[in-house]
Design a protein around this motif. Structure first.
Motif, PDB file in Angstrom:
ATOM      1  N   GLY A  26       0.784  -1.212   0.000  1.00 36.46           N
ATOM      2  CA  GLY A  26       0.000   0.000   0.000  1.00 36.46           C
ATOM      3  C   GLY A  26       0.825   1.275   0.000  1.00 36.46           C
ATOM      4  O   GLY A  26       0.267   2.366  -0.035  1.00 36.46           O
ATOM      5  N   THR A  27       2.139   1.182   0.025  1.00 35.16           N
ATOM      6  CA  THR A  27       2.982   2.362   0.005  1.00 35.16           C
ATOM      7  C   THR A  27       3.317   2.733  -1.435  1.00 35.16           C
ATOM      8  O   THR A  27       2.913   2.069  -2.391  1.00 35.16           O
ATOM      9  CB  THR A  27       4.278   2.114   0.786  1.00 35.16           C
ATOM     10  N   ASP A  28       4.075   3.798  -1.573  1.00 35.90           N
ATOM     11  CA  ASP A  28       4.563   4.203  -2.882  1.00 35.90           C
ATOM     12  C   ASP A  28       5.301   3.028  -3.532  1.00 35.90           C
ATOM     13  O   ASP A  28       6.094   2.344  -2.875  1.00 35.90           O
ATOM     14  CB  ASP A  28       5.510   5.387  -2.702  1.00 35.90           C
ATOM     15  N   PRO A  29       5.070   2.750  -4.832  1.00 36.10           N
ATOM     16  CA  PRO A  29       5.716   1.600  -5.481  1.00 36.10           C
ATOM     17  C   PRO A  29       7.237   1.629  -5.392  1.00 36.10           C
ATOM     18  O   PRO A  29       7.872   0.575  -5.255  1.00 36.10           O
ATOM     19  CB  PRO A  29       5.242   1.705  -6.932  1.00 36.10           C
ATOM     20  N   LEU A  30       7.841   2.813  -5.454  1.00 35.29           N
ATOM     21  CA  LEU A  30       9.298   2.888  -5.368  1.00 35.29           C
ATOM     22  C   LEU A  30       9.782   2.566  -3.964  1.00 35.29           C
ATOM     23  O   LEU A  30      10.800   1.880  -3.791  1.00 35.29           O
ATOM     24  CB  LEU A  30       9.775   4.275  -5.796  1.00 35.29           C
ATOM     25  N   ASP A  31       9.060   3.036  -2.939  1.00 40.15           N
ATOM     26  CA  ASP A  31       9.407   2.673  -1.570  1.00 40.15           C
ATOM     27  C   ASP A  31       9.321   1.162  -1.382  1.00 40.15           C
ATOM     28  O   ASP A  31      10.183   0.540  -0.744  1.00 40.15           O
ATOM     29  CB  ASP A  31       8.452   3.349  -0.581  1.00 40.15           C
ATOM     30  N   GLU A  32       8.262   0.571  -1.932  1.00 42.37           N
ATOM     31  CA  GLU A  32       8.069  -0.866  -1.807  1.00 42.37           C
ATOM     32  C   GLU A  32       9.178  -1.629  -2.523  1.00 42.37           C
ATOM     33  O   GLU A  32       9.690  -2.631  -2.015  1.00 42.37           O
ATOM     34  CB  GLU A  32       6.704  -1.238  -2.383  1.00 42.37           C
ATOM     35  N   ALA A  33       9.563  -1.150  -3.711  1.00 44.83           N
ATOM     36  CA  ALA A  33      10.640  -1.806  -4.450  1.00 44.83           C
ATOM     37  C   ALA A  33      11.947  -1.745  -3.675  1.00 44.83           C
ATOM     38  O   ALA A  33      12.690  -2.740  -3.589  1.00 44.83           O
ATOM     39  CB  ALA A  33      10.805  -1.149  -5.820  1.00 44.83           C
ATOM     40  N   ALA A  34      12.253  -0.579  -3.097  1.00 46.06           N
ATOM     41  CA  ALA A  34      13.487  -0.441  -2.323  1.00 46.06           C
ATOM     42  C   ALA A  34      13.484  -1.376  -1.130  1.00 46.06           C
ATOM     43  O   ALA A  34      14.498  -2.017  -0.811  1.00 46.06           O
ATOM     44  CB  ALA A  34      13.668   1.004  -1.882  1.00 46.06           C
ATOM     45  N   ALA A  35      12.345  -1.488  -0.437  1.00 51.98           N
ATOM     46  CA  ALA A  35      12.253  -2.384   0.710  1.00 51.98           C
ATOM     47  C   ALA A  35      12.443  -3.835   0.292  1.00 51.98           C
ATOM     48  O   ALA A  35      13.130  -4.611   0.968  1.00 51.98           O
ATOM     49  CB  ALA A  35      10.900  -2.207   1.395  1.00 51.98           C
ATOM     50  N   ALA A  36      11.833  -4.222  -0.816  1.00 53.87           N
ATOM     51  CA  ALA A  36      11.948  -5.600  -1.282  1.00 53.87           C
ATOM     52  C   ALA A  36      13.383  -5.940  -1.653  1.00 53.87           C
ATOM     53  O   ALA A  36      13.885  -7.033  -1.346  1.00 53.87           O
ATOM     54  CB  ALA A  36      11.019  -5.817  -2.474  1.00 53.87           C
ATOM     55  N   LEU A  37      14.063  -5.028  -2.313  1.00 54.15           N
ATOM     56  CA  LEU A  37      15.451  -5.281  -2.693  1.00 54.15           C
ATOM     57  C   LEU A  37      16.360  -5.277  -1.474  1.00 54.15           C
ATOM     58  O   LEU A  37      17.300  -6.083  -1.380  1.00 54.15           O
ATOM     59  CB  LEU A  37      15.904  -4.235  -3.714  1.00 54.15           C
ATOM     60  N   ALA A  38      16.095  -4.387  -0.521  1.00 54.05           N
ATOM     61  CA  ALA A  38      16.906  -4.357   0.697  1.00 54.05           C
ATOM     62  C   ALA A  38      16.768  -5.649   1.483  1.00 54.05           C
ATOM     63  O   ALA A  38      17.700  -6.065   2.188  1.00 54.05           O
ATOM     64  CB  ALA A  38      16.517  -3.157   1.560  1.00 54.05           C
ATOM     65  N   ALA A  39      15.609  -6.314   1.362  1.00 56.50           N
ATOM     66  CA  ALA A  39      15.416  -7.592   2.046  1.00 56.50           C
ATOM     67  C   ALA A  39      16.345  -8.666   1.495  1.00 56.50           C
ATOM     68  O   ALA A  39      16.547  -9.702   2.138  1.00 56.50           O
ATOM     69  CB  ALA A  39      13.966  -8.041   1.913  1.00 56.50           C
ATOM     70  N   ARG A  40      16.916  -8.439   0.315  1.00 56.17           N
ATOM     71  CA  ARG A  40      17.865  -9.375  -0.288  1.00 56.17           C
ATOM     72  C   ARG A  40      19.287  -9.197   0.252  1.00 56.17           C
ATOM     73  O   ARG A  40      20.170  -9.966  -0.096  1.00 56.17           O
ATOM     74  CB  ARG A  40      17.896  -9.206  -1.806  1.00 56.17           C
TER      75      ARG A  40
END
Length: 329
Positions: A219-233
């Motif tokens: 539900g957040t900004d798509p770019l924020d979500e993408a950054a979070a997903a990549l940081a989880a890697r």
């Protein structure tokens, strides 16, 4: 641990022919169109980043591959003139040096046409172990243009880290549009800082999406979500977003900084100058939020002239720009 170099850059180097601005589609049918500016300059994401880091005071080595031709001699001379060590720049006796034509538009966008030449020939043997183990930081560029290097990056970056180095990666665009999720997963696991632009971050996050990351920051900004997903890697994710500024995600928290007002003459290579600024600031010991601001200043200042390297700032110029931005905020 003692290191001979501050930074080793593994990546692409080629002459750039920058033309523009062209605000209509290119005309075929043997039509000739005139533009205001044409420039032959040093190009390649890795090369521009290396030059930016050297301009900021780092001792930089470059590992890559060029052809035995005038273009190869041109880029070697240009790198050396900017203070970059080219002892590990191999000459391929058969394939030509890559060549890129950049057609710019008045709105800052650009089309990029590249003849790959030696890009497919560069491999892990072009990266001397002595450089991997004697550099404080190792940066890899243009992941998708260098397939043999990309396959070896997990091992190369792991070896650098085992010798005390930190690591970073700027994948740049994937011309195939596939974004190689399997290879990227292994590489991100040994990458300290991932440095994509906004479009690349979204594409990489989509390619690596799985059940355990699909709902991150829903539900957040798509770019924020993408950054979070990549940081989880594994890596800190530092995203360049043009006039909108930049953001960083460390796996727990998100930091955003606004863009710096500017009237750019040419944005070619600005992201690579940003990369150089971030790595230089990190190696100087600046806290990561300050490194992000410093990187943004480096990217903005690089747009003062045409081409990727002519306007890259010194350390003092970038620090002055950061201080000025703080007073104006």
């Amino acid at each position: 641990m003692q290191h001979n170099f501050d930074l080793l850059v593994i990546g692409d180097v080629n002459p750039d022919i920058v033309l523009g601005p062209l605000d209509t589609p290119p005309a075929f049918g043997q039509r000739e169109q005139l533009v205001d500016t044409g420039l032959l300059t040093l190009g390649g994401s890795g090369a521009i980043m290396a030059c930016g880091a050297a301009r900021l005071g780092l001792k930089v080595a470059f590992a890559g591959c060029v052809g035995d031709d005038e273009a190869g001699r041109f880029v070697r001379t240009a790198l050396t003139a900017r203070g970059v060590d080219t002892d590990a720049l191999r000459v391929d006796p058969v394939l030509p040096t890559p060549l890129t034509v950049v057609v710019t538009r008045g709105d800052g966008d650009r089309a990029i046409l590249t003849s790959p030449g030696t890009l497919s020939a560069g491999g892990p043997d072009d990266v001397p172990e002595a450089l991997l183990t004697n550099s404080r930081h190792v940066h890899a560029a243009s992941y998708f243009l260098l397939p043999r290097i990309a396959d070896a990056l997990p091992e190369l970056l792991a070896k650098a880290r085992a010798s005390g180095a930190t690591t970073s990666l700027d994948t740049n665009d994937d011309p195939s549009g596939v974004w190689a999720p399997e290879g990227i997963e292994a590489t991100l696991a040994v990458t300290d800082f991932l440095l994509p632009n906004a479009r690349e971050a979204l594409a990489l996050a989509h390619a690596t999406a799985s059940a355990d990351t699909a709902s991150v920051s829903a539900g957040t900004d798509p770019l924020d979500e993408a950054a979070a997903a990549l940081a989880a890697r594994g890596p800190h994710v530092v995203v360049k977003n043009g006039a909108e500024g930049a953001l960083m995600h460390d796996g727990r928290t998100l930091l955003r900084i606004p863009g710096t007002p500017a009237r750019p003459l040419d944005t070619v290579g600005a992201g690579d100058s940003f990369d150089a600024g971030f790595v230089a600031a990190f190696l100087r010991g600046l806290p990561l939020p300050e490194a992000l601001e410093f990187a943004a200043a480096c990217g903005t200042l690089s747009t003062r002239a045409h081409g990727g390297t002519p306007a890259q700032p010194t350390w003092d110029e970038a620090r002055t720009a950061v201080a000025r931005n703080g007073k104006n905020s």
